[in-house]
Design a protein around this motif. Sequence first.
Motif, mmCIF file in Angstrom:
data_model
loop_
_atom_site.group_PDB
_atom_site.id
_atom_site.type_symbol
_atom_site.label_atom_id
_atom_site.label_comp_id
_atom_site.label_asym_id
_atom_site.label_seq_id
_atom_site.Cartn_x
_atom_site.Cartn_y
_atom_site.Cartn_z
ATOM 1 N N ASP A 1 38.091 8.196 28.667
ATOM 2 C CA ASP A 1 39.534 8.282 29.584
ATOM 3 C C ASP A 1 39.660 9.585 29.948
ATOM 4 O O ASP A 1 40.274 9.796 31.336
ATOM 5 C CB ASP A 1 40.660 7.760 28.642
ATOM 6 N N ASN A 2 39.409 10.592 29.455
ATOM 7 C CA ASN A 2 39.454 11.989 29.705
ATOM 8 C C ASN A 2 38.897 12.335 30.892
ATOM 9 O O ASN A 2 39.270 13.051 32.017
ATOM 10 C CB ASN A 2 38.898 13.209 28.597
ATOM 11 N N VAL A 3 37.230 11.713 30.981
ATOM 12 C CA VAL A 3 36.772 11.988 32.188
ATOM 13 C C VAL A 3 37.635 11.157 33.586
ATOM 14 O O VAL A 3 37.589 11.792 34.603
ATOM 15 C CB VAL A 3 35.115 11.591 32.222
ATOM 16 N N LYS A 4 37.868 10.032 33.214
ATOM 17 C CA LYS A 4 38.424 9.385 34.277
ATOM 18 C C LYS A 4 39.765 10.211 34.930
ATOM 19 O O LYS A 4 40.079 10.148 35.821
ATOM 20 C CB LYS A 4 38.890 7.885 33.801
ATOM 21 N N SER A 5 40.510 10.575 33.787
ATOM 22 C CA SER A 5 41.836 11.694 34.272
ATOM 23 C C SER A 5 41.441 12.757 35.147
ATOM 24 O O SER A 5 42.171 13.095 35.977
ATOM 25 C CB SER A 5 42.662 11.969 32.953
ATOM 26 N N LEU A 6 40.649 13.450 34.383
ATOM 27 C CA LEU A 6 39.952 14.573 35.340
ATOM 28 C C LEU A 6 39.352 14.242 36.673
ATOM 29 O O LEU A 6 39.617 14.944 37.826
ATOM 30 C CB LEU A 6 38.538 15.346 34.447
ATOM 31 N N PHE A 7 38.793 13.154 37.147
ATOM 32 C CA PHE A 7 38.329 12.495 38.137
ATOM 33 C C PHE A 7 39.632 12.154 39.007
ATOM 34 O O PHE A 7 39.586 12.703 40.128
ATOM 35 C CB PHE A 7 37.449 11.159 37.953
ATOM 36 N N MET B 1 22.047 13.338 38.102
ATOM 37 C CA MET B 1 23.104 13.220 39.057
ATOM 38 C C MET B 1 24.008 14.556 38.930
ATOM 39 O O MET B 1 24.542 15.081 39.635
ATOM 40 C CB MET B 1 23.835 12.002 39.093
ATOM 41 N N VAL B 2 24.160 14.771 37.467
ATOM 42 C CA VAL B 2 24.919 15.750 36.984
ATOM 43 C C VAL B 2 24.448 17.144 37.222
ATOM 44 O O VAL B 2 25.012 18.141 37.835
ATOM 45 C CB VAL B 2 25.390 15.806 35.456
ATOM 46 N N ALA B 3 23.098 17.310 37.178
ATOM 47 C CA ALA B 3 22.440 18.320 37.451
ATOM 48 C C ALA B 3 22.474 18.594 38.982
ATOM 49 O O ALA B 3 22.635 19.984 39.448
ATOM 50 C CB ALA B 3 20.745 18.296 37.143
ATOM 51 N N ASP B 4 22.281 17.605 39.539
ATOM 52 C CA ASP B 4 22.405 17.801 41.270
ATOM 53 C C ASP B 4 24.080 18.325 41.666
ATOM 54 O O ASP B 4 24.135 19.177 42.369
ATOM 55 C CB ASP B 4 22.417 16.368 41.973
ATOM 56 N N ALA B 5 24.982 17.671 40.933
ATOM 57 C CA ALA B 5 26.092 17.817 41.063
ATOM 58 C C ALA B 5 26.571 19.520 40.794
ATOM 59 O O ALA B 5 27.339 20.032 41.333
ATOM 60 C CB ALA B 5 27.010 17.082 40.449
ATOM 61 N N ALA B 6 25.791 19.962 39.424
ATOM 62 C CA ALA B 6 26.130 21.363 39.024
ATOM 63 C C ALA B 6 25.528 22.329 40.113
ATOM 64 O O ALA B 6 26.191 23.453 40.223
ATOM 65 C CB ALA B 6 25.507 21.468 37.779
ATOM 66 N N LEU C 1 34.349 18.492 34.917
ATOM 67 C CA LEU C 1 33.857 17.076 34.977
ATOM 68 C C LEU C 1 32.287 17.016 34.551
ATOM 69 O O LEU C 1 31.879 16.385 33.669
ATOM 70 C CB LEU C 1 33.774 16.639 36.241
ATOM 71 N N ILE C 2 31.560 18.051 35.250
ATOM 72 C CA ILE C 2 30.040 18.051 34.926
ATOM 73 C C ILE C 2 29.721 18.503 33.412
ATOM 74 O O ILE C 2 28.980 17.916 32.772
ATOM 75 C CB ILE C 2 29.506 19.165 35.802
ATOM 76 N N ALA C 3 30.513 19.345 32.850
ATOM 77 C CA ALA C 3 30.532 19.904 31.414
ATOM 78 C C ALA C 3 30.844 18.929 30.648
ATOM 79 O O ALA C 3 30.094 18.686 29.583
ATOM 80 C CB ALA C 3 31.177 21.191 31.322
ATOM 81 N N GLU C 4 31.901 18.202 30.848
ATOM 82 C CA GLU C 4 32.349 17.173 30.128
ATOM 83 C C GLU C 4 31.484 15.703 29.990
ATOM 84 O O GLU C 4 31.263 15.395 28.754
ATOM 85 C CB GLU C 4 33.608 16.543 30.512
ATOM 86 N N ILE C 5 30.663 15.403 31.202
ATOM 87 C CA ILE C 5 29.775 14.513 31.027
ATOM 88 C C ILE C 5 28.461 14.709 30.441
ATOM 89 O O ILE C 5 27.888 14.148 29.619
ATOM 90 C CB ILE C 5 29.484 13.749 32.473
ATOM 91 N N LYS C 6 28.040 16.124 30.633
ATOM 92 C CA LYS C 6 26.730 16.374 29.974
ATOM 93 C C LYS C 6 27.039 16.177 28.507
ATOM 94 O O LYS C 6 26.248 15.831 27.635
ATOM 95 C CB LYS C 6 26.508 17.788 30.476
ATOM 96 N N ALA C 7 27.984 17.066 27.957
ATOM 97 C CA ALA C 7 28.510 17.002 26.475
ATOM 98 C C ALA C 7 28.661 15.610 25.791
ATOM 99 O O ALA C 7 27.992 15.011 24.707
ATOM 100 C CB ALA C 7 29.514 17.792 26.143
#
Length: 136
Positions: free
Chosen positions: A13-19, A76-81, A37-43
């Motif tokens: 839910d935190n990721v959805k809210s940040l998005f 994808m997250v690495a690409d986004a970073a 967002l990138i950091a949250e998804i990776k963790a």
Amino acid sequence: MSDVLATIKADHDNVKSLFGKYKAATGTEKVTLAKTLIAEIKAHSAAEDASIYSDYSKFGLNAASNKQEHAEINKMVADAAAASSNEAVVTKAVTTFITHSDEEESQQWPAIKAKLSASESSSLAAQFVNAKKSSA
């Protein structure tokens, strides 16, 4: 006692809210939110891999496809970073993560809830939180 699924759901839910905030943001705020967002998804992915996915077979589930999805999301997250100012790249990573998390909640969690004791849930919640802290 903590509930591992509630802990993970709060993270989803935190990721959805940040998005949501990311989509409404502009300029430097948007780039800052992209990095968050990138950091949250990776963790989050690392914490699931280190906690609940290690017990998936106990629930009659196979974590292999989830781990494969995490690998794809992490790419994808690495690409986004590398391109945190590229909205399309960031959006693809986040929406793929959200689709994955929604599938976990709707398709896999009922089987887990049916077999998970309160003490196991609490132990997995602690593992998840600790793994997330150490990967952040």
